[in-house]
Design a protein around this motif. Structure first.
Motif, PDB file in Angstrom:
ATOM      1  N   GLN A  28      28.465  38.665  41.663  1.00  0.00           N
ATOM      2  CA  GLN A  28      28.959  39.358  42.858  1.00  0.00           C
ATOM      3  C   GLN A  28      27.785  39.708  43.785  1.00  0.00           C
ATOM      4  O   GLN A  28      27.869  39.530  45.006  1.00  0.00           O
ATOM      5  CB  GLN A  28      29.695  40.648  42.468  1.00  0.00           C
ATOM      6  CG  GLN A  28      30.987  40.432  41.710  1.00  0.00           C
ATOM      7  CD  GLN A  28      32.071  39.755  42.539  1.00  0.00           C
ATOM      8  OE1 GLN A  28      32.019  38.525  42.750  1.00  0.00           O
ATOM      9  NE2 GLN A  28      33.028  40.504  43.006  1.00  0.00           N
ATOM     10  N   GLU A  57      33.963  43.021  27.162  1.00  0.00           N
ATOM     11  CA  GLU A  57      33.171  41.803  27.196  1.00  0.00           C
ATOM     12  C   GLU A  57      31.743  42.057  26.704  1.00  0.00           C
ATOM     13  O   GLU A  57      31.276  43.191  26.670  1.00  0.00           O
ATOM     14  CB  GLU A  57      33.147  41.238  28.628  1.00  0.00           C
ATOM     15  CG  GLU A  57      34.483  40.706  29.083  1.00  0.00           C
ATOM     16  CD  GLU A  57      35.540  41.773  29.326  1.00  0.00           C
ATOM     17  OE1 GLU A  57      35.170  42.929  29.654  1.00  0.00           O
ATOM     18  OE2 GLU A  57      36.735  41.466  29.174  1.00  0.00           O
ATOM     19  N   ILE A  67      36.460  49.669  43.207  1.00  0.00           N
ATOM     20  CA  ILE A  67      37.506  49.823  42.192  1.00  0.00           C
ATOM     21  C   ILE A  67      37.138  50.897  41.166  1.00  0.00           C
ATOM     22  O   ILE A  67      38.036  51.577  40.640  1.00  0.00           O
ATOM     23  CB  ILE A  67      37.819  48.465  41.513  1.00  0.00           C
ATOM     24  CG1 ILE A  67      39.145  48.521  40.757  1.00  0.00           C
ATOM     25  CG2 ILE A  67      36.690  48.025  40.589  1.00  0.00           C
ATOM     26  CD1 ILE A  67      40.360  48.619  41.625  1.00  0.00           C
ATOM     27  N   GLN A 127      26.200  39.140  33.869  1.00  0.00           N
ATOM     28  CA  GLN A 127      26.389  37.957  34.724  1.00  0.00           C
ATOM     29  C   GLN A 127      27.456  38.212  35.789  1.00  0.00           C
ATOM     30  O   GLN A 127      27.328  37.775  36.928  1.00  0.00           O
ATOM     31  CB  GLN A 127      26.765  36.725  33.887  1.00  0.00           C
ATOM     32  CG  GLN A 127      25.594  36.109  33.150  1.00  0.00           C
ATOM     33  CD  GLN A 127      24.378  35.855  34.032  1.00  0.00           C
ATOM     34  OE1 GLN A 127      24.499  35.411  35.175  1.00  0.00           O
ATOM     35  NE2 GLN A 127      23.200  36.176  33.535  1.00  0.00           N
ATOM     36  N   ASN A 128      28.514  38.920  35.426  1.00  0.00           N
ATOM     37  CA  ASN A 128      29.562  39.253  36.401  1.00  0.00           C
ATOM     38  C   ASN A 128      28.981  40.042  37.572  1.00  0.00           C
ATOM     39  O   ASN A 128      29.294  39.798  38.730  1.00  0.00           O
ATOM     40  CB  ASN A 128      30.671  40.076  35.743  1.00  0.00           C
ATOM     41  CG  ASN A 128      31.424  39.338  34.647  1.00  0.00           C
ATOM     42  OD1 ASN A 128      31.979  39.954  33.776  1.00  0.00           O
ATOM     43  ND2 ASN A 128      31.428  38.011  34.672  1.00  0.00           N
ATOM     44  N   SER A 146      31.932  45.064  46.341  1.00  0.00           N
ATOM     45  CA  SER A 146      31.465  43.728  46.745  1.00  0.00           C
ATOM     46  C   SER A 146      32.239  43.170  47.930  1.00  0.00           C
ATOM     47  O   SER A 146      31.647  42.658  48.878  1.00  0.00           O
ATOM     48  CB  SER A 146      31.597  42.744  45.579  1.00  0.00           C
ATOM     49  OG  SER A 146      31.072  43.278  44.401  1.00  0.00           O
ATOM     50  N   THR A 147      33.555  43.236  47.866  1.00  0.00           N
ATOM     51  CA  THR A 147      34.351  42.627  48.930  1.00  0.00           C
ATOM     52  C   THR A 147      34.201  43.408  50.230  1.00  0.00           C
ATOM     53  O   THR A 147      34.072  42.825  51.301  1.00  0.00           O
ATOM     54  CB  THR A 147      35.831  42.553  48.513  1.00  0.00           C
ATOM     55  OG1 THR A 147      35.921  41.939  47.234  1.00  0.00           O
ATOM     56  CG2 THR A 147      36.632  41.741  49.511  1.00  0.00           C
ATOM     57  N   GLU A 169      27.794  38.808  29.381  1.00  0.00           N
ATOM     58  CA  GLU A 169      28.878  38.446  30.288  1.00  0.00           C
ATOM     59  C   GLU A 169      29.002  39.485  31.421  1.00  0.00           C
ATOM     60  O   GLU A 169      29.099  39.121  32.596  1.00  0.00           O
ATOM     61  CB  GLU A 169      30.198  38.349  29.510  1.00  0.00           C
ATOM     62  CG  GLU A 169      31.463  38.213  30.354  1.00  0.00           C
ATOM     63  CD  GLU A 169      31.565  36.903  31.104  1.00  0.00           C
ATOM     64  OE1 GLU A 169      30.779  35.975  30.809  1.00  0.00           O
ATOM     65  OE2 GLU A 169      32.412  36.805  32.015  1.00  0.00           O
ATOM     66  N   LEU A 170      28.971  40.753  31.074  1.00  0.00           N
ATOM     67  CA  LEU A 170      29.118  41.806  32.084  1.00  0.00           C
ATOM     68  C   LEU A 170      27.971  41.755  33.081  1.00  0.00           C
ATOM     69  O   LEU A 170      28.163  41.894  34.290  1.00  0.00           O
ATOM     70  CB  LEU A 170      29.192  43.177  31.409  1.00  0.00           C
ATOM     71  CG  LEU A 170      30.472  43.427  30.593  1.00  0.00           C
ATOM     72  CD1 LEU A 170      30.333  44.676  29.733  1.00  0.00           C
ATOM     73  CD2 LEU A 170      31.694  43.547  31.515  1.00  0.00           C
ATOM     74  N   ARG A 220      26.508  36.788  45.823  1.00  0.00           N
ATOM     75  CA  ARG A 220      27.392  36.430  46.935  1.00  0.00           C
ATOM     76  C   ARG A 220      27.152  37.334  48.138  1.00  0.00           C
ATOM     77  O   ARG A 220      27.072  36.874  49.269  1.00  0.00           O
ATOM     78  CB  ARG A 220      28.852  36.552  46.477  1.00  0.00           C
ATOM     79  CG  ARG A 220      29.245  35.444  45.515  1.00  0.00           C
ATOM     80  CD  ARG A 220      30.584  35.708  44.862  1.00  0.00           C
ATOM     81  NE  ARG A 220      30.966  34.547  44.057  1.00  0.00           N
ATOM     82  CZ  ARG A 220      31.858  34.555  43.082  1.00  0.00           C
ATOM     83  NH1 ARG A 220      32.507  35.673  42.791  1.00  0.00           N
ATOM     84  NH2 ARG A 220      32.139  33.457  42.415  1.00  0.00           N
ATOM     85  N   VAL A 221      27.041  38.631  47.862  1.00  0.00           N
ATOM     86  CA  VAL A 221      26.821  39.578  48.960  1.00  0.00           C
ATOM     87  C   VAL A 221      25.430  39.356  49.554  1.00  0.00           C
ATOM     88  O   VAL A 221      25.249  39.399  50.780  1.00  0.00           O
ATOM     89  CB  VAL A 221      26.999  41.025  48.468  1.00  0.00           C
ATOM     90  CG1 VAL A 221      26.800  42.012  49.619  1.00  0.00           C
ATOM     91  CG2 VAL A 221      28.384  41.222  47.846  1.00  0.00           C
TER      92      VAL A 221
END
Lengths: 495, 495
Positions: free
Chosen positions: B350, B338, B293, B345-346, B413-414, B342-343, B353-354
C-alpha cells in the motif's frame, strides 16, 4: 427397585404406560436417524446427475432438472442489474450517466452504446441489441468478428470443441448468430458428468501456459476464481484471425499490460478527435481482484459473489451471481464481524474516493482530446504531436482499466487510485505540451469546451448520427435475429 | 484401611514419611498462594505512585522510580528512528533523500533542514539543533515564536498552568529555552496523582469545544488516541499572538481544512519561486488515522503504537512508541491472523502505491513553481498569475498533507491517494495555464529544469547560503544553549 416392582404389580397400567412411552420414543428416534441418513445420502449424490446430461447440453432447464437449487438461484441473475439513480431517474445507460465517456471513446463503438452491467441471463439479448455489434446485413457483414461470442454462451463450448478455437474465432460475428443462442449457463463452468468446475475457454489456459502454469491441474479452490477469469479479464483480438488473447505475458499490472501492448504496437482504435492510437480496457476483474487484499487472503470470486446457502441439511452454492452487497450476511459476515450497515458504508467510502479521481481523470483526458483536435486543425505537425498522443494513449488506457472493471474501486481501492492518479498525471502533461503547440500555431487562449452535459450532446459533438445507427439496428433485430432463433430451435430439437 | 493401620503399626517410619510429605506439600502450596496474592496486590496498586510525584514534575527518572516497566520501555524511544537506506547509505535527512522538497518549500524554513522522524526523547535536542528554529542571538531574536515549544516537553505543562496558554505562546522561541529542557515525557499525558490519561494541551480541548464536544469527559479508550492528538495533528499559529489553533472548524478532510484556511486568508509563507501564498501541513496523524479503517474499527493509537506487554502477572503498556511494524506480534496479530511477513508486505504494498503518486505530485508541483518563476521574470501580470497561484497553493497543500503525516500512506491509503491525485490534477492545471502565459510572454519552448538531484544543488538553486546558516547555528548551539541548561539545572535542583 423392589418398591417400583411392588407398585407395578398392584397397578399394571403404569407398567404398560412406561412400555408404550418407550416404544414411541424409540420410533421417533428411528425416524430422526432415517432422516439424517437420507440427507447424508442426498448430499453425497448431490453432484451426480440423476438424469444424465448430454455432453454439450447448453440449455439451463435440462441441467436444472438435476440441480433445482442451483437452477432456481441462477435464474435470479435476471434480477442482477446495476441500475443507478441519476437526477432522480433509474439509469441503466452509462453514457447518459457520464457523457464524457462518449468523447473519450470517440471513433470507437463504445461511444454509441454502453450500458451498466446486468446478469448473465441477458448475455445474448444484450450482445444482439447493443449498437456495438452493428447491424450486419448478412453473415459476412458487420464490424465485429466471431471472437465477440466467446464469452456469451455455453453454445461456444460445443463449437470450440467441434471446430477448434482458431476456426471458431474466424469470420464475422453475424456468421454464428444461429449457433450461439443460449445465455451463459451451467456448461460454461461445469463438467456435465461430474459437475466439477472446468475451464472451457482456451484463452485462459493458453495465457497461463505461456507462463509455464497448467491450470487444468488447479485445485477446486483456485477454480472458484479461475472459472470467472475465463471471461472477467482484460483481453484483445490478436492478428488477422482475431484470436482471443490475454495480454499477461509481462505481468498483470496496468503498466505490465501497457508495456505488452506497446511492444506489439497494438491499437484498439484511432481516436476520432485527437488521432491518438488508443487502447480500450475490457473488464479486468480478475486482474484487479488479484491486486486487492481479498485475493491476498485467499478469498475467491465465488466466496463473495456466490456464497453458500444452507437449506435443511443441504449446503449449496448460491448461483444468483451479483454484488456481495446484496448478500452481506452470507458473503462478508463470514469473516467480518461488523454490521451490514457499517460494511456497506466502508465499501461506499472507498468507492467514493476512487470515483472522485475517476471524474478528474475523465475531465482532464476529455480536454486533452479536444485540445489535440484543435491543434491538428491549426496545423500541428506529426512530430510535435507524437509525445502528446503517447501520453493520451497511456492516460486513456489507465483511466479505462480502472473504470472498465466492475468492482475494481472496491477490489483494489488504493491500486485503482494509483492508476487513476497516473492517468491524471499523463493527461495533464499532454495538456501542457498541447498548450505550447497551440500557442505556436496561434492559439494562446483557453480552448473552449463544448457542451457535453448529455449523451445526446456529446454524441452530436463527435459526429454520430444516432438515428441512422438505431434504424439500421432495428432492421437487423427484426429481420436477421428471428431467423437465427428459428434455425437454433430446429437444431436443438434434434438433441 | 485396617491393613494400612496394621502396616504402620509394624513399621512406624512409613507413617512419619507420609506425614512429612504432606507437610512439605502444604508448605509449597502456601508459597504459591502467597505469590499469587502478592501479584494481585501488585497489579491493584500498580498505578498508585509509591513515592508521591510533585504536581509539575517533568523529569522521567522521578516518575520512573514508581513505574520502572513503563520507564524502561519509554527510554527505548531513543532507539525509535525512521532512517532509510538510500544509495546504500543510512539517510536520516529527508531533504537529501528527496531534494525536490527543497524546491517545494523554497522561501520557507523547511527548505533548510528537514529530517526523518525519531523518538520522543530527542524532542529537545532536535528542536534546538534544527535550522528551522534559526540562530537567535538573544531572548527576543529568531524566526520562531514560543508556540514552537508547545509539543516538545512536560515543562510546557507547568508553564501553561502557571501563566495561561496566551502568555505562554507570546514572545520569541529563545525567551523560554531555559524553561523548556526536558524531553516529551510522562507529565505530557498522565495525571501525576492517579496516572489517568489527561489532556494537558489546551489547543485540542479548544478545538473540540468549538464543535460542542467536551473531551475532558472522554472515556479512557478515547483518550488512548486523544493524548496523541494533542500534538500529532494539523495546526497553525493564529494571529499576532501566535495562538496554537487546530483548523478543524469546517471538518478534518483535506478539503475542509483548505476551506478553513482560505476563508481566513491564512498563508504560511509566500513561495520564493512562484510567489504563491502557500500552506504548510504539519503532521496530521490524528486526522489521517480518522480517515482510515483502523479508526473506523475503534482501534486507538496506543493499541498499535503502544501494545500491551505481559511480564509475569503484570500486563502493562509498552511505552516504546514506534512503528507497529516492530511489534507486529503484539500490535497487528491481536486481530490479524496472517504471518508477520505477510502483514509487513501488505503494508509495504500500500505504501509503495501511495509513494508513487507522491513522487508524481512532487515533480509536477516543482515544475509549476519553476515555470511560474520564469513567467514572473518574463513579465507575467498579477491578474494572469492569480488562478495559477491558487492552483499551486491547493496542490501544494494537498501534497504536503499526505506527505507530512507520518504513516498516512498506511493509515488511509486510498484517501491519501485521492488527496495526491487531486494535487496532481491541480498542479497539472496550473502548468497548462502557465504554458499559455509563458507563450504570451514569448516562451513557447519547454522550460528547462535545473539539476535538482541532490539537496546541495537544490538549496543552491533556491539561493540558500547553507554555510552561513550553519555557522550562525553553531554559535547559537555553543553559546546560548549551554546557558539554558545551566539555568534549568539550578531551577530543577530546587524541586
Amino acid at each position: 427397585m423392589s418398591d417400583i416392582n411392588e407398585v407395578i404389580r398392584k397397578k399394571p397400567w403404569i407398567g404398560w404406560s412406561i412400555f408404550l412411552v418407550s416404544m414411541v420414543t424409540v420410533f421417533v428416534l428411528g425416524l430422526f436417524a432415517a432422516s439424517i441418513m437420507e440427507r447424508r445420502t442426498e448430499a453425497l449424490v448431490a453432484y451426480t446427475p440423476a438424469k444424465p446430461i448430454p455432453d454439450f447440453e447448453p440449455r439451463l432447464k435440462v441441467w436444472g432438472e438435476n440441480f433445482p437449487r442451483e437452477y432456481v438461484t441462477y435464474l435470479k441473475t435476471q434480477e442482477t442489474n446495476f441500475v443507478t439513480k441519476y437526477n432522480g431517474n433509474d439509469v441503466k445507460d452509462a453514457l447518459e450517466e457520464d457523457p464524457l465517456m462518449v468523447v473519450l471513446w470517440a471513433g470507437y463503438l463504445f461511444s454509441r452504446d454502453y450500458n451498466r452491467p446486468r446478469g448473465h441471463l441477458y448475455a445474448i439479448e444484450d450482445i444482439r441489441k447493443t449498437l456495438r455489434t452493428g447491424a450486419p446485413k448478412d453473415a459476412h457483414d458487420g464490424p465485429q468478428p466471431n471472437t465477440c461470442w466467446s464469452c456469451k454462451s455455453p453454445d461456444v463450448v460445443r463449437l470450440m470443441q467441434q471446430m477448434g478455437p482458431m476456426e471458431f474465432y474466424k469470420g464475422k460475428w453475424a456468421s454464428k448468430g444461429h449457433e450461439v443462442v443460449n445465455n451463459i449457463g451451467c456448461l460454461d463452468c461445469h463438467d456435465p458428468k461430474t459437475m466439477n468446475l472446468t475451464i472451457t475457454r482456451p484463452a485462459l489456459v493458453e495465457a497461463f501456459q505461456r507462463q509455464g502454469v497448467d491450470i487444468t491441474k488447479a485445485t477446486h479452490a483456485e477454480k472458484r476464481s479461475l472459472v470467472c477469469a475465463q471471461c472477467h479479464v482484460e483481453y484483445y483480438f490478436k492478428g488477422e484471425d482475431k484470436y482471443l488473447t490475454f495480454p499477461w505475458d509481462k505481468g498483470i499490472t496496468v503498466e505490465d499490460i501497457e508495456k505488452y501492448y506497446d511492444s506489439i504496437n497494438f491499437v484498439d482504435w484511432t481516436h476520432a478527435l485527437s488521432r491518438a492510437p488508443m487502447l480500450k480496457a475490457q473488464h479486468p476483474e480478475y486482474e484487479t481482484w488479484k491486486m486487492g487484499i481479498h485475493s491476498r487472503r485467499g478469498v475467491s470470486c465465488a466466496d463473495c459473489h456466490m456464497p453458500y446457502i444452507s437449506e435443511g441439511g443441504i449446503k449449496f452454492t448460491d448461483h444468483h451471481i451479483t454484488t456481495p452487497l446484496k448478500t452481506i450476511n452470507r458473503s462478508c459476515q463470514v469473516c467480518h464481524r461488523e454490521s451490514e450497515e457499517e460494511l456497506k458504508q466502508n465499501v461506499y467510502t472507498q468507492q467514493d474516493r476512487v470515483m472522485e479521481l475517476r471524474m478528474k481523470a475523465e475531465e482532464s483526458l476529455a480536454k486533452a482530446h479536444i485540445e489535440a483536435k484543435l491543434a491538428w486543425e491549426k496545423g500541428a505537425l506529426e512530430a510535435e504531436m507524437k509525445p502528446v498522443l503517447t501520453l493520451i494513449r497511456h492516460a486513456g488506457w489507465r483511466w479505462d482499466f480502472a473504470v472498465a472493471s466492475h468492482g475494481a474501486s472496491f477490489h483494489a481501492s488504493t491500486e485503482m487510485s494509483r492508476v487513476l492518479g497516473t492517468s491524471i498525471d499523463k493527461s495533464g502533461k499532454a495538456r501542457v505540451i498541447l498548450a505550447r503547440i497551440l500557442a505556436k500555431h496561434g492559439v494562446s487562449e483557453e480552448v473552449t469546451m463544448p457542451d457535453l452535459s448529455t449523451k445526446a450532446k456529446a454524441q452530436k459533438f463527435i459526429g454520430l448520427d444516432m438515428n441512422a445507427l438505431k434504424a439500421e439496428k432495428d432492421i437487423f433485430l427484426n429481420e436477421m435475429v428471428p431467423k437465427w432463433d428459428e434455425q437454433a430451435k430446429i437444431r436443438e430439437e434434434k438433441y
